[in-house]
Write an enzyme that holds these catalytic residues in place. Structure first.
Site, short mmCIF file in Angstrom:
data_model
loop_
_atom_site.label_atom_id
_atom_site.label_comp_id
_atom_site.label_asym_id
_atom_site.label_seq_id
_atom_site.Cartn_x
_atom_site.Cartn_y
_atom_site.Cartn_z
N ASN A 1 -25.59 32.01 14.77
CA ASN A 1 -26.75 31.11 14.77
C ASN A 1 -27.62 31.26 13.52
O ASN A 1 -28.15 30.27 13.01
CB ASN A 1 -27.59 31.36 16.03
N THR B 1 -22.93 24.43 3.03
CA THR B 1 -22.64 25.48 4.02
C THR B 1 -22.43 24.90 5.42
O THR B 1 -21.59 25.39 6.17
CB THR B 1 -23.76 26.54 4.06
N TYR C 1 -27.61 23.36 1.42
CA TYR C 1 -27.54 23.49 2.88
C TYR C 1 -26.30 22.76 3.41
O TYR C 1 -25.55 23.29 4.24
CB TYR C 1 -28.82 22.89 3.47
N SER C 2 -26.06 21.53 2.90
CA SER C 2 -24.93 20.76 3.39
C SER C 2 -23.59 21.38 3.02
O SER C 2 -22.64 21.33 3.81
CB SER C 2 -25.00 19.32 2.88
N SER D 1 -25.40 21.81 11.67
CA SER D 1 -26.62 20.99 11.59
C SER D 1 -26.19 19.52 11.47
O SER D 1 -25.04 19.23 11.10
CB SER D 1 -27.39 21.39 10.34
N LEU E 1 -27.32 39.83 7.14
CA LEU E 1 -26.20 38.95 6.83
C LEU E 1 -26.07 38.64 5.34
O LEU E 1 -25.05 38.11 4.90
CB LEU E 1 -26.33 37.64 7.64
N1 NAP Z 1 -34.71 24.18 13.43
C1 NAP Z 1 -34.00 23.08 13.21
O1 NAP Z 1 -34.55 21.96 13.25
C2 NAP Z 1 -32.52 23.17 12.93
C3 NAP Z 1 -31.80 21.98 12.85
C4 NAP Z 1 -30.43 22.04 12.61
C5 NAP Z 1 -29.79 23.25 12.47
N2 NAP Z 1 -30.51 24.41 12.54
C6 NAP Z 1 -29.76 25.66 12.39
O2 NAP Z 1 -29.98 26.45 13.56
C7 NAP Z 1 -29.96 27.84 13.22
C8 NAP Z 1 -31.26 28.48 13.67
O3 NAP Z 1 -32.33 27.77 13.04
P1 NAP Z 1 -33.86 28.05 13.36
O4 NAP Z 1 -34.63 26.88 12.87
O5 NAP Z 1 -34.01 28.51 14.75
O6 NAP Z 1 -34.10 29.26 12.34
P2 NAP Z 1 -35.40 30.15 12.04
O7 NAP Z 1 -36.48 29.90 13.05
O8 NAP Z 1 -35.71 29.96 10.60
O9 NAP Z 1 -34.79 31.61 12.28
C9 NAP Z 1 -33.73 32.04 11.46
C10 NAP Z 1 -33.10 33.25 12.11
O10 NAP Z 1 -32.07 33.71 11.23
C11 NAP Z 1 -32.32 35.08 10.91
N3 NAP Z 1 -31.89 35.40 9.56
C12 NAP Z 1 -32.17 34.74 8.42
N4 NAP Z 1 -31.64 35.39 7.36
C13 NAP Z 1 -31.02 36.50 7.86
C14 NAP Z 1 -30.31 37.58 7.28
N5 NAP Z 1 -30.14 37.71 5.96
N6 NAP Z 1 -29.80 38.53 8.10
C15 NAP Z 1 -29.97 38.46 9.44
N7 NAP Z 1 -30.67 37.48 10.05
C16 NAP Z 1 -31.17 36.51 9.26
C17 NAP Z 1 -33.83 35.23 11.04
O11 NAP Z 1 -34.16 36.60 11.19
P3 NAP Z 1 -35.63 37.19 10.77
O12 NAP Z 1 -36.50 36.97 11.99
O13 NAP Z 1 -35.37 38.60 10.44
O14 NAP Z 1 -36.10 36.40 9.59
C18 NAP Z 1 -34.10 34.38 12.28
O15 NAP Z 1 -33.80 35.11 13.46
C19 NAP Z 1 -29.73 27.90 11.70
O16 NAP Z 1 -28.37 28.09 11.43
C20 NAP Z 1 -30.19 26.53 11.23
O17 NAP Z 1 -29.56 26.16 10.03
C21 NAP Z 1 -31.86 24.39 12.77
#
Ligand code: NAP
Length: 220
Positions: free
Chosen positions: A62, A130, A127-128, A114, A40
């Site tokens: 996501n 985006t 982050y905010s 988020s 991405l």
């Molecule tokens: N965790 C939280 O507390 C939380 C809270 C609010 C919102 N969110 C949002 O929820 C979503 C998922 O969060 P998460 O915490 O589950 O994330 P995460 O565990 O950090 O995983 C991120 C995912 O995005 C993929 N990714 C990152 N950069 C990429 C790129 N350049 N191309 C393709 N794939 C890419 C990663 O792939 P790889 O495995 O290849 O790295 C991974 O599958 C995000 O949008 C995050 O902002 C999370």
């Protein structure tokens, strides 16, 4: 056999995306490309992915990154990277998916924002930008795509117990955060995934352009 709806899910390798995959894969044909197949951060990679992959009935944006920095420390590359991955890539994916949805006069799109997309916090400028931005995309597109019966919503998770969250917080920090959340605990990733499943299901025929906050009451 009834044709199963075809879902494109980004970031399905871990965290919330993995929970979404697990929640959906029995009922939907879920395609969750690895970063190698669909990077991405690269417009070229996005363009080339859609040369071979199309006809998605449902899109779940996501994948996302977070860069936590004070204003003086932000580099030009940080601005480029986070906007590309969190904001521009979801828009490009929507662009590539809508024609098929329009042809079928139905489609569902879910953007993962988020809690930092509805309020913010120090060092969360990038982050905010985006996560507020993707809510703007969601609202604008709900108005534009509604006549083709394409429903688009944003989900705003609060603190979610992914591996990354748990590893990046000390025991003390975790306890402090939990104390501030009315439900006194972090979200389980499956609790986010269940709401995604509802929004893309046939049971959702009238919710569009909305921002669904799943944060245990944290922002209330
Ligand atoms: N965790 C939280 O507390 C939380 C809270 C609010 C919102 N969110 C949002 O929820 C979503 C998922 O969060 P998460 O915490 O589950 O994330 P995460 O565990 O950090 O995983 C991120 C995912 O995005 C993929 N990714 C990152 N950069 C990429 C790129 N350049 N191309 C393709 N794939 C890419 C990663 O792939 P790889 O495995 O290849 O790295 C991974 O599958 C995000 O949008 C995050 O902002 C999370």
């Amino acid at each position: 056999m009834i044709n199963r709806r075809k879902v494109l899910l980004t970031g399905g390798s871990r965290g919330i995306g993995k929970a979404i995959y697990e929640e959906l894969h029995n009922d939907f044909d879920v395609i969750s490309p690895s970063r190698k197949e669909l990077d991405l951060s690269s417009l070229k990679s996005i363009e080339s992915y859609f040369k071979d992959h199309n006809n998605f009935d449902i899109l779940i944006n996501n994948a996302g990154i977070n860069i936590i920095k004070d204003i003086e420390s932000i580099l030009d590359n940080d601005i480029q990277d986070i906007n590309q991955i969190n904001l521009i890539a979801p828009l490009k994916l929507i662009q590539n998916c809508v024609q098929h949805m329009k042809n079928n006069k139905q489609g569902k799109i879910v953007n993962i924002s988020s809690i930092w997309g509805i309020r913010s916090k120090e060092k969360r400028t990038l982050y905010s930008v985006t996560k507020f931005g993707i809510i703007g995309q969601t609202k604008a597109l709900s108005r534009e795509l509604g006549e083709d019966n394409i429903l688009i919503n944003a989900i705003c998770p609060g603190f979610t117990a992914t591996d990354l969250t748990m590893e990046s917080l000390s025991k003390d920090e975790l306890q402090k955060i939990e104390a501030e959340i009315p439900l006194k605990r972090l979200a389980n990733p499956s609790e986010i995934a269940k709401s995604v499943k509802f929004l893309i299901s046939d049971d959702n025929s009238y919710i569009t352009g909305q921002t669904i906050v799943i944060d245990g009451g944290y922002t209330s």
